[in-house]
Design a protein around this motif. Sequence first.
Motif, PDB file in Angstrom:
ATOM      1  N   ASP A   1      -0.185  -4.185   5.939  1.00 47.26           N
ATOM      2  CA  ASP A   1      -0.844  -3.590   7.105  1.00 47.26           C
ATOM      3  C   ASP A   1      -2.320  -3.963   7.055  1.00 47.26           C
TER       4      ASP A   1
ATOM      5  N   HIS B   1       1.236   3.891   2.007  1.00 53.46           N
ATOM      6  CA  HIS B   1       1.743   4.637   3.165  1.00 53.46           C
ATOM      7  C   HIS B   1       3.261   4.747   3.035  1.00 53.46           C
TER       8      HIS B   1
ATOM      9  N   HIS C   1       0.852  -1.196   0.000  1.00 51.41           N
ATOM     10  CA  HIS C   1       0.000   0.000   0.000  1.00 51.41           C
ATOM     11  C   HIS C   1       0.882   1.239   0.000  1.00 51.41           C
TER      12      HIS C   1
ATOM     13  N   HIS D   1      -7.254  -1.697   6.677  1.00 53.60           N
ATOM     14  CA  HIS D   1      -6.138  -1.133   7.452  1.00 53.60           C
ATOM     15  C   HIS D   1      -6.460   0.326   7.784  1.00 53.60           C
TER      16      HIS D   1
HETATM   17 ZN    ZN Z   1      -0.054   1.453   6.522  1.00 54.91          ZN
END
Ligand code: ZN
Length: 229
Positions: free
Chosen positions: A153, A60, A58, A131
Amino acid sequence: MKIKFLGTGGAFDIDYLNSAALLTFRGKCLLIDCGFTVYQTLVQKNFMHRVSHILITHLHNDHCGSLANLLLHKSIVEKAERPVILYPSEQFKNQLYEFLKVQVKDPDKYADFVPLEQFDGIRVVDTYGQHSEGLQTYAYIFEDEYRIVYSGDLGKPEALFDKLSRLPSLPTCVYHDITFNPENTGHTYYKKLLPYLNGVDMFGYHCDPTQNPPDNPIRLVFYQKDLMA
Ligand SMILES: [Zn+2]
Ligand SMILES: [Zn+2]
């Protein structure tokens, strides 16, 4: 198939570096996630030249924050072939592409974007919103002589384990993100993982290992020296 973690920390646990791993799989070296500490770790440990494929869970920053550095390094410092970025959906490819475009202008110059389905042996689990609300996330399942599960996550593990329960039987090792704080809903509280321990090996990551409660039966990747790069 062999997995070696480059870091096992959560987003703010910089002493343990960003959670990411190198997976030797079907003759290739896959980098799973490339957070903001990963570039430095790859260079310092002299692993950079091995990375041929990249898979991101992902967007992030602790999972993709140094991806542009890696791509530029491959091109400018190593003068190596463009690494392959495997993408699990067109929508996620577009997000990743836009993210890289701001930093390197022309992402195609630095990476080959290839649909994940063209790489045999990897299943994707869409964990959208499980998440962080509204955020696209993925877990990945790698299958060879045995099965490796990488959660990414994930605050709600139910769908992932439901999927696993419906797959053909194969020795399975699950690497799952873990939190020791029941109020942290973005990650999986360790007690929520206990019902899933039967029949699989499980290791926790994406945490501060010093916070590990004494009643947690799940081993942490950080303390498994053979799992660390
Ligand atoms: Zn994350
Ligand atoms: Zn994270």
